[in-house]
Enzyme design. Structure first.
Site, PDB file in Angstrom:
ATOM      1  N   ASN A  56       0.832  -1.016   0.097  1.00  0.00           N
ATOM      2  CA  ASN A  56       0.022   0.043   0.065  1.00  0.00           C
ATOM      3  C   ASN A  56       1.046   1.182   0.044  1.00  0.00           C
ATOM      4  OD1 ASN A  56      -1.517   2.188   0.429  1.00  0.00           O
ATOM      5  ND2 ASN A  56      -2.400   1.337   2.648  1.00  0.00           N
ATOM      6  N   TRP A  57       1.009   1.879  -1.115  1.00  0.00           N
ATOM      7  CA  TRP A  57       1.844   3.011  -1.158  1.00  0.00           C
ATOM      8  C   TRP A  57       1.303   4.152  -0.589  1.00  0.00           C
ATOM      9  CZ3 TRP A  57       4.088   2.854  -7.056  1.00  0.00           C
ATOM     10  CH2 TRP A  57       4.878   1.490  -7.112  1.00  0.00           C
ATOM     11  N   LYS A  58       0.256   4.283  -0.348  1.00  0.00           N
ATOM     12  CA  LYS A  58      -0.535   5.689   0.477  1.00  0.00           C
ATOM     13  C   LYS A  58      -0.070   6.650  -0.622  1.00  0.00           C
ATOM     14  CE  LYS A  58      -0.237   3.385   4.751  1.00  0.00           C
ATOM     15  NZ  LYS A  58      -0.167   3.459   6.287  1.00  0.00           N
ATOM     16  N   HIS A  77      -9.591   1.245   5.132  1.00  0.00           N
ATOM     17  CA  HIS A  77      -8.295   1.543   5.703  1.00  0.00           C
ATOM     18  C   HIS A  77      -8.320   2.638   6.871  1.00  0.00           C
ATOM     19  CE1 HIS A  77      -4.017   2.679   6.484  1.00  0.00           C
ATOM     20  NE2 HIS A  77      -3.748   1.537   5.758  1.00  0.00           N
ATOM     21  N   GLU A 133      -6.781   4.847   7.799  1.00  0.00           N
ATOM     22  CA  GLU A 133      -6.563   6.219   7.498  1.00  0.00           C
ATOM     23  C   GLU A 133      -7.698   6.950   6.888  1.00  0.00           C
ATOM     24  OE1 GLU A 133      -2.796   5.725   5.490  1.00  0.00           O
ATOM     25  OE2 GLU A 133      -1.783   5.138   7.378  1.00  0.00           O
ATOM     26  N   GLU A 173      -5.035  -4.914  10.673  1.00  0.00           N
ATOM     27  CA  GLU A 173      -4.164  -3.807  10.918  1.00  0.00           C
ATOM     28  C   GLU A 173      -4.586  -3.117  12.163  1.00  0.00           C
ATOM     29  OE1 GLU A 173      -2.194  -2.398   6.973  1.00  0.00           O
ATOM     30  OE2 GLU A 173      -3.910  -1.223   7.333  1.00  0.00           O
ATOM     31  N   GLY A 214       2.732   2.195  10.772  1.00  0.00           N
ATOM     32  CA  GLY A 214       3.841   3.374  10.668  1.00  0.00           C
ATOM     33  C   GLY A 214       4.547   3.733  11.988  1.00  0.00           C
ATOM     34  N   SER A 222       3.524  -2.125  10.241  1.00  0.00           N
ATOM     35  CA  SER A 222       5.013  -2.088  10.306  1.00  0.00           C
ATOM     36  C   SER A 222       5.651  -3.368  10.061  1.00  0.00           C
ATOM     37  CB  SER A 222       5.381  -1.787  11.942  1.00  0.00           C
ATOM     38  OG  SER A 222       4.979  -0.513  12.322  1.00  0.00           O
ATOM     39  N   GLY A 261       2.926  -0.976   4.325  1.00  0.00           N
ATOM     40  CA  GLY A 261       2.989   0.359   3.720  1.00  0.00           C
ATOM     41  C   GLY A 261       4.513   0.689   3.499  1.00  0.00           C
ATOM     42  N   GLY A 262       5.118   1.430   4.378  1.00  0.00           N
ATOM     43  CA  GLY A 262       6.478   1.854   4.159  1.00  0.00           C
ATOM     44  C   GLY A 262       7.389   1.126   3.338  1.00  0.00           C
TER      45      GLY A 262
END
Ligand code: 13P
Length: 256
Positions: free
Chosen positions: A10-12, A96, A98, A168, A174, A214, A235-236
């Site tokens: 997930n590149w956001k 999600h 966010e 999640e 993150g 994470s 993500g990251g």
């Protein structure tokens, strides 16, 4: 029943189209080593979907991070399922944390999106998870059950194989903090039991359940070793092609 392992990046709100092209190029040669025993997905910003469609290796499917449930209409700034499907998108993240937190998305709205994604022939990746306060209050299961019931309100047992759930925990996103793999398994096992009550054991066994929060190449192995965890939503650590390939390698037990 053995489910196909699944790695979703997930590149956001990261990567321009040019940066996405560079990621695909970096994956192109090593991608021939991506094991065909698993599924790999990149959920990119809308603006990078086209370039990824033409540059990503075939082994890596295209995903989106959001969608509007209506077929079309006066919804300035929104994107429909047909628009995504036409671009070659096969997976769509819905709910999600966010989007729930920063854009006020409700459980019912997530349910509408899930239904729309399935109706368009794509796979919803339904995100569920408790925040720090809910965790401290010991209401994780209550929160996730509420999210699950709403997200799957109209979904039937014969659609189970198309459903992906991503557990999640909001506090793990993150933050560099993760639950113990055994604790994530406890939630995933509980989720599958909920699905079995709803649809029966056979259909529940077809749903892929991911862990997210994470995740990186170093800790992924512990999660995917759990019986009810079939992969990860990352993500990251999905932004770097080398890291993405390392996680693909871990996911398939060293065969990627
Ligand atoms: P991180 O892997 O950066 O913690 O993000 C997790 C996530 O939100 C994936 O959807």
């Amino acid at each position: 029943m053995k489910r196909r392992p699944l790695l979703i990046g997930n590149w956001k709100m990261h990567k321009t189209a040019a940066e996405a092209r560079a990621f695909a190029a970096a994956l192109a040669v090593p991608a021939v080593r991506l094991a065909s025993t698993a599924d790999y997905v990149v959920c990119a910003p809308y603006t990078a979907l086209h370039v990824l469609r033409v540059t990503l290796p075939r082994a890596v499917a295209l995903g989106a991070q959001n969608v509007h449930p209506a077929a079309q209409g006066a919804f300035t700034g929104e994107i429909s399922t047909a628009m995504l499907h036409e671009l070659g998108v096969r997976y769509v993240i819905v709910g999600h944390s966010e989007r729930r937190r920063l854009f006020a998305e409700t459980d019912a709205w997530v349910g509408e999106k899930t239904a729309a994604v399935l109706a368009a022939g794509m796979r919803p990746v339904v995100c569920l998870g408790e925040d720090e306060t809910e965790r401290a209050a010991g209401v994780t299961e209550t929160v996730i059950e509420r999210q699950l019931q709403a997200a799957l309100a109209t979904v039937t047992a014969d659609q189970a194989a198309e459903i992906v759930l991503a557990y999640e925990p909001v506090w793990a996103i993150g933050s560099g903090r993760t639950p113990l793999p055994e604790d994530a398994q406890a939630v995933a096992g509980w989720l599958r039991a909920q699905l079995a009550e709803r649809w029966g054991t056979a259909a529940a066994a077809r749903v892929r359940i991911l862990y997210g929060g994470s995740v990186n190449a170093d800790n992924l192995g512990g999660f995917v070793a759990q019986p009810d965890l079939d992969g990860a939503l990352v993500g990251g650590a999905s932004l770097d092609p080398t890291s993405f390939l390392q996680m693909a390698h871990v996911l398939t037990g060293g065969n990627a």
